[in-house]
Design a protein around this motif. Structure first.
Motif, PDB file in Angstrom:
ATOM      1  N   GLU A   1       0.824  -1.207   0.000  1.00 45.76           N
ATOM      2  CA  GLU A   1       0.000   0.000   0.000  1.00 45.76           C
ATOM      3  C   GLU A   1       0.859   1.258   0.000  1.00 45.76           C
ATOM      4  O   GLU A   1       0.569   2.225  -0.713  1.00 45.76           O
ATOM      5  CB  GLU A   1      -0.938  -0.020   1.215  1.00 45.76           C
ATOM      6  N   GLN A   2       1.928   1.246   0.772  1.00 48.65           N
ATOM      7  CA  GLN A   2       2.841   2.402   0.787  1.00 48.65           C
ATOM      8  C   GLN A   2       3.569   2.538  -0.544  1.00 48.65           C
ATOM      9  O   GLN A   2       3.666   3.633  -1.113  1.00 48.65           O
ATOM     10  CB  GLN A   2       3.871   2.231   1.911  1.00 48.65           C
ATOM     11  N   GLY A   3       4.079   1.419  -1.043  1.00 49.06           N
ATOM     12  CA  GLY A   3       4.866   1.462  -2.273  1.00 49.06           C
ATOM     13  C   GLY A   3       4.055   1.845  -3.488  1.00 49.06           C
ATOM     14  O   GLY A   3       4.506   2.644  -4.320  1.00 49.06           O
ATOM     15  N   ILE A   4       2.845   1.313  -3.617  1.00 45.74           N
ATOM     16  CA  ILE A   4       2.053   1.613  -4.810  1.00 45.74           C
ATOM     17  C   ILE A   4       1.569   3.053  -4.783  1.00 45.74           C
ATOM     18  O   ILE A   4       1.517   3.721  -5.831  1.00 45.74           O
ATOM     19  CB  ILE A   4       0.872   0.618  -4.964  1.00 45.74           C
ATOM     20  N   ALA A   5       1.249   3.581  -3.606  1.00 49.30           N
ATOM     21  CA  ALA A   5       0.857   4.989  -3.517  1.00 49.30           C
ATOM     22  C   ALA A   5       2.030   5.896  -3.886  1.00 49.30           C
ATOM     23  O   ALA A   5       1.860   6.885  -4.630  1.00 49.30           O
ATOM     24  CB  ALA A   5       0.364   5.307  -2.111  1.00 49.30           C
ATOM     25  N   ALA A   6       3.228   5.571  -3.393  1.00 50.16           N
ATOM     26  CA  ALA A   6       4.413   6.364  -3.738  1.00 50.16           C
ATOM     27  C   ALA A   6       4.705   6.283  -5.225  1.00 50.16           C
ATOM     28  O   ALA A   6       5.135   7.273  -5.842  1.00 50.16           O
ATOM     29  CB  ALA A   6       5.615   5.878  -2.930  1.00 50.16           C
ATOM     30  N   THR A   7       4.473   5.118  -5.823  1.00 46.31           N
ATOM     31  CA  THR A   7       4.722   4.936  -7.253  1.00 46.31           C
ATOM     32  C   THR A   7       3.759   5.753  -8.092  1.00 46.31           C
ATOM     33  O   THR A   7       4.168   6.448  -9.045  1.00 46.31           O
ATOM     34  CB  THR A   7       4.612   3.443  -7.619  1.00 46.31           C
ATOM     35  N   VAL A   8       2.478   5.696  -7.774  1.00 47.47           N
ATOM     36  CA  VAL A   8       1.486   6.498  -8.495  1.00 47.47           C
ATOM     37  C   VAL A   8       1.824   7.976  -8.377  1.00 47.47           C
ATOM     38  O   VAL A   8       1.798   8.724  -9.375  1.00 47.47           O
ATOM     39  CB  VAL A   8       0.068   6.213  -7.971  1.00 47.47           C
ATOM     40  N   ASP A   9       2.183   8.420  -7.185  1.00 45.35           N
ATOM     41  CA  ASP A   9       2.521   9.830  -6.983  1.00 45.35           C
ATOM     42  C   ASP A   9       3.756  10.221  -7.792  1.00 45.35           C
ATOM     43  O   ASP A   9       3.819  11.329  -8.353  1.00 45.35           O
ATOM     44  CB  ASP A   9       2.756  10.119  -5.495  1.00 45.35           C
ATOM     45  N   TRP A  10       4.734   9.315  -7.883  1.00 45.33           N
ATOM     46  CA  TRP A  10       5.947   9.621  -8.653  1.00 45.33           C
ATOM     47  C   TRP A  10       5.589   9.814 -10.126  1.00 45.33           C
ATOM     48  O   TRP A  10       6.057  10.770 -10.761  1.00 45.33           O
ATOM     49  CB  TRP A  10       6.986   8.507  -8.510  1.00 45.33           C
ATOM     50  N   TYR A  11       4.783   8.927 -10.673  1.00 43.81           N
ATOM     51  CA  TYR A  11       4.429   9.049 -12.095  1.00 43.81           C
ATOM     52  C   TYR A  11       3.600  10.300 -12.362  1.00 43.81           C
ATOM     53  O   TYR A  11       3.773  10.956 -13.391  1.00 43.81           O
ATOM     54  CB  TYR A  11       3.715   7.790 -12.585  1.00 43.81           C
ATOM     55  N   LEU A  12       2.732  10.654 -11.441  1.00 46.22           N
ATOM     56  CA  LEU A  12       1.953  11.883 -11.618  1.00 46.22           C
ATOM     57  C   LEU A  12       2.862  13.107 -11.620  1.00 46.22           C
ATOM     58  O   LEU A  12       2.605  14.082 -12.333  1.00 46.22           O
ATOM     59  CB  LEU A  12       0.901  12.000 -10.516  1.00 46.22           C
ATOM     60  N   ALA A  13       3.932  13.051 -10.824  1.00 48.54           N
ATOM     61  CA  ALA A  13       4.844  14.192 -10.709  1.00 48.54           C
ATOM     62  C   ALA A  13       5.935  14.203 -11.772  1.00 48.54           C
ATOM     63  O   ALA A  13       6.660  15.194 -11.891  1.00 48.54           O
ATOM     64  CB  ALA A  13       5.487  14.196  -9.315  1.00 48.54           C
ATOM     65  N   HIS A  14       6.064  13.120 -12.536  1.00 47.20           N
ATOM     66  CA  HIS A  14       7.151  13.016 -13.516  1.00 47.20           C
ATOM     67  C   HIS A  14       6.620  12.647 -14.899  1.00 47.20           C
ATOM     68  O   HIS A  14       7.176  11.789 -15.593  1.00 47.20           O
ATOM     69  CB  HIS A  14       8.195  11.999 -13.058  1.00 47.20           C
ATOM     70  N   GLN A  15       5.580  13.332 -15.313  1.00 52.60           N
ATOM     71  CA  GLN A  15       4.999  13.055 -16.623  1.00 52.60           C
ATOM     72  C   GLN A  15       5.932  13.421 -17.769  1.00 52.60           C
ATOM     73  O   GLN A  15       5.851  12.838 -18.853  1.00 52.60           O
ATOM     74  CB  GLN A  15       3.654  13.770 -16.757  1.00 52.60           C
ATOM     75  N   ASP A  16       6.845  14.365 -17.560  1.00 58.32           N
ATOM     76  CA  ASP A  16       7.818  14.692 -18.611  1.00 58.32           C
ATOM     77  C   ASP A  16       8.712  13.491 -18.899  1.00 58.32           C
ATOM     78  O   ASP A  16       9.010  13.194 -20.065  1.00 58.32           O
ATOM     79  CB  ASP A  16       8.670  15.893 -18.207  1.00 58.32           C
ATOM     80  N   TRP A  17       9.145  12.794 -17.837  1.00 59.09           N
ATOM     81  CA  TRP A  17       9.976  11.595 -18.018  1.00 59.09           C
ATOM     82  C   TRP A  17       9.202  10.554 -18.818  1.00 59.09           C
ATOM     83  O   TRP A  17       9.744   9.943 -19.753  1.00 59.09           O
ATOM     84  CB  TRP A  17      10.377  11.046 -16.652  1.00 59.09           C
ATOM     85  N   VAL A  18       7.940  10.358 -18.462  1.00 59.86           N
ATOM     86  CA  VAL A  18       7.119   9.363 -19.147  1.00 59.86           C
ATOM     87  C   VAL A  18       6.888   9.743 -20.604  1.00 59.86           C
ATOM     88  O   VAL A  18       7.016   8.910 -21.514  1.00 59.86           O
ATOM     89  CB  VAL A  18       5.768   9.187 -18.428  1.00 59.86           C
ATOM     90  N   ARG A  19       6.569  11.006 -20.847  1.00 58.49           N
ATOM     91  CA  ARG A  19       6.297  11.449 -22.221  1.00 58.49           C
ATOM     92  C   ARG A  19       7.500  11.242 -23.118  1.00 58.49           C
ATOM     93  O   ARG A  19       7.365  10.866 -24.287  1.00 58.49           O
ATOM     94  CB  ARG A  19       5.852  12.909 -22.224  1.00 58.49           C
ATOM     95  N   ARG A  20       8.695  11.492 -22.594  1.00 60.57           N
ATOM     96  CA  ARG A  20       9.900  11.327 -23.404  1.00 60.57           C
ATOM     97  C   ARG A  20      10.147   9.849 -23.735  1.00 60.57           C
ATOM     98  O   ARG A  20      10.736   9.530 -24.764  1.00 60.57           O
ATOM     99  CB  ARG A  20      11.108  11.939 -22.699  1.00 60.57           C
ATOM    100  N   VAL A  21       9.706   8.957 -22.859  1.00 57.49           N
ATOM    101  CA  VAL A  21       9.778   7.535 -23.193  1.00 57.49           C
ATOM    102  C   VAL A  21       8.750   7.193 -24.258  1.00 57.49           C
ATOM    103  O   VAL A  21       9.061   6.550 -25.268  1.00 57.49           O
ATOM    104  CB  VAL A  21       9.548   6.674 -21.933  1.00 57.49           C
ATOM    105  N   LEU A  22       7.532   7.656 -24.071  1.00 57.86           N
ATOM    106  CA  LEU A  22       6.454   7.280 -24.980  1.00 57.86           C
ATOM    107  C   LEU A  22       6.639   7.846 -26.381  1.00 57.86           C
ATOM    108  O   LEU A  22       6.277   7.190 -27.365  1.00 57.86           O
ATOM    109  CB  LEU A  22       5.112   7.738 -24.393  1.00 57.86           C
ATOM    110  N   ASP A  23       7.212   9.055 -26.487  1.00 65.03           N
ATOM    111  CA  ASP A  23       7.399   9.620 -27.835  1.00 65.03           C
ATOM    112  C   ASP A  23       8.768   9.293 -28.431  1.00 65.03           C
ATOM    113  O   ASP A  23       9.074   9.673 -29.566  1.00 65.03           O
ATOM    114  CB  ASP A  23       7.149  11.134 -27.845  1.00 65.03           C
ATOM    115  N   GLY A  24       9.596   8.587 -27.652  1.00 65.62           N
ATOM    116  CA  GLY A  24      10.890   8.142 -28.160  1.00 65.62           C
ATOM    117  C   GLY A  24      12.006   9.152 -28.071  1.00 65.62           C
ATOM    118  O   GLY A  24      13.154   8.843 -28.419  1.00 65.62           O
ATOM    119  N   SER A  25      11.722  10.348 -27.589  1.00 64.22           N
ATOM    120  CA  SER A  25      12.760  11.382 -27.579  1.00 64.22           C
ATOM    121  C   SER A  25      13.886  11.074 -26.590  1.00 64.22           C
ATOM    122  O   SER A  25      14.998  11.582 -26.742  1.00 64.22           O
ATOM    123  CB  SER A  25      12.146  12.750 -27.268  1.00 64.22           C
TER     124      SER A  25
END
Length: 351
Positions: free
Chosen positions: A317-341
Motif C-alpha cells: 500500500e505504501q509502495g504503490i501509492a508512492a509509485t502512483v505519486d511519482w508518475y503523476l509528478a514526472h509526466q515529462d519523463w514518461v512522455r519522453r519515453v512514450l514519444d521516443g525522444s
C-alpha cells in the motif's frame, strides 16, 4: 571510497540502484548498452558528478569490460544488464539469449581474469553480484513459495535465458573460485519503470482514458517488491552475503494482477478523477492470456532475513501509492519515453 562497476545501470532497477549508491558515497562506473529500456533521463541528476562515470557499451564487449576493470579497479561488479520483458522474449528470443547468456558469459570471463590479477587483500574482498529473477523457478500452485533450493523450471524464453545466466555464475564460482553472489527477486515496481510493464502501463493508460488490458482472468499472482527495498537488499547481500550463495528477495506482498490494477484505479480516482465522474475501473478490459503465462510466483525471503537481517520496509500500500505519486509528478519523463525522444539525446555518452 568504494568503486563499483554496475552493468545495466540506466535501466529500471539498475538506475535506481546507481542513484542510491552515488548518494551513499560510492563511486560508480555505469556500463549500459542503451537498448530501448536504457534511459539516460533516469540518471540526469548525476550529470557532471565525478562519482558517476557513464560508459555506453555492451557487457559482451570483452575488450571494453577489461579496459574498464583495469582503469577503474572496482571493488565489486554488479550485473543488472538483461533483456527482461517476457512478451518481447516470446516475439524475439534470440536477443535474450545474446544478452542474458552470451553477454553474461563474456562479462564473467573478463571479471575472472581481472580478479585473478588482484593482490591478496583486494582479491579476497572482491565480489561479483548477479541480479536475477524468481521467474527461473517457473510457476507455483495455490500454496507454497520459492526457496533458494527450488528446482529451476523456466517457462518463457526470458526466464530460460536468466536461468542459463544463473548457472554460468554458479559454474564460475565452483570452477574458478570467482567470489560470486546471486539474488533472485520477485516483481519490482517503483520510479523510473519502463511504461510497457503492468503498473506504469496501467497508470499511463488510465490517465489517458484508454482501456486497461488485463491478461486472462487477471488472477495471476505476483509478489510485489518496491524497488528501493530491492536496492537495499542488494547492498546488504554485497556487504554481508556468503560467497557462492543465492538469496531470494521478495516483498511479502502477494497480489493478483487484477487487484493491482484496481488499487491503481482507486488511487487515481482520489488523485486524478475522471472528467465524467466514473471510476477508472470502468476502463478495465480482459484480453487473451499470453502463451505460457505463469500463474503464481511467491518468494520465501527468510534466508535473507535470518542470515543478513534484511526485510522489506515498504508495504504494498505504501509502495504503490508512492509509485502512483511519482508518475503523476514526472509526466515529462514518461512522455519522453512514450514519444521516443529519450533515445535521441545520447551524444557524448561514451567514456
Amino acid at each position: 571510497m568504494a568503486t563499483w562497476l554496475v552493468t545495466g545501470g540506466a535501466g529500471f532497477i539498475g538506475g535506481n540502484f546507481v542513484l542510491e549508491a552515488v548518494a551513499r558515497g560510492v563511486r560508480v562506473v555505469n556500463l549500459d548498452a542503451l537498448t530501448y529500456a536504457g534511459n539516460l533521463d533516469t540518471l540526469a541528476s548525476l550529470q557532471g558528478n565525478p562519482d558517476h562515470v557513464f560508459v555506453h557499451g555492451d557487457i559482451g564487449d570483452r575488450e571494453l569490460v577489461a579496459r574498464l576493470l583495469a582503469e577503474h579497479r572496482p571493488d565489486a561488479v554488479l550485473n543488472f544488464a538483461a533483456e527482461s520483458h517476457v512478451d518481447r522474449s516470446i516475439d524475439g528470443p534470440a536477443a535474450f539469449v545474446q544478452t542474458n547468456v552470451v553477454g553474461t558469459l563474456a562479462l564473467l570471463e573478463a571479471v575472472r581474469d581481472y580478479w585473478k590479477g588482484l593482490e591478496d587483500e583486494a582479491k579476497a574482498a572482491f565480489r561479483f553480484l548477479h541480479v536475477s529473477t524468481d521467474e527461473v523457478y517457473g510457476t507455483l500452485g495455490a500454496t507454497g513459495k520459492f526457496t533458494e533450493t527450488t528446482p529451476y523450471a523456466p517457462n518463457s524464453p526470458y526466464s530460460a535465458s536468466k536461468a542459463a545466466s544463473d548457472h554460468l555464475v554458479r559454474a564460475f564460482h565452483h570452477t574458478y573460485g570467482l567470489p560470486t553472489l546471486t539474488t533472485n527477486c520477485s516483481n519490482n515496481y517503483g520510479p523510473y519503470h519502463f511504461p510497457e510493464k503492468l503498473i506504469p502501463l496501467v497508470i499511463q493508460r488510465a490517465l489517458a482514458g484508454e482501456s486497461l488490458p488485463v491478461y486472462g482472468d487477471g488472477k495471476q499472482v505476483r509478489d510485489w517488491l518496491y524497488v528501493a527495498d530491492h536496492c537495499e537488499a542488494i547492498r546488504t547481500v554485497l556487504a554481508k552475503g556468503r560467497v557462492g550463495e543465492t538469496y531470494n528477495v521478495g516483498g511479502n506482498a502477494e497480489r493478483e494482477n487484477i487487484e493491482v490494477v484496481r488499487t491503481i484505479c482507486r488511487l487515481l480516482d482520489q488523485r486524478r478523477p475522471r472528467p465524467d465522474g466514473q471510476p477508472h475501473e470502468v476502463l478495465i478490459t480482459h484480453v487473451t492470456d499470453r502463451p505460457g503465462h505463469d500463474r503464481r510466483y511467491a518468494i520465501d525471503a527468510s534466508k535473507l532475513k535470518n542470515e543478513l537481517g534484511w526485510e522489506p520496509k515498504y508495504s504494498f500500500e505504501q509502495g504503490i501509492a508512492a509509485t502512483v505519486d511519482w508518475y503523476l509528478a514526472h509526466q515529462d519523463w514518461v512522455r519522453r519515453v512514450l514519444d521516443g525522444s529519450y533515445r535521441l539525446e545520447r551524444i557524448g555518452t561514451a567514456a
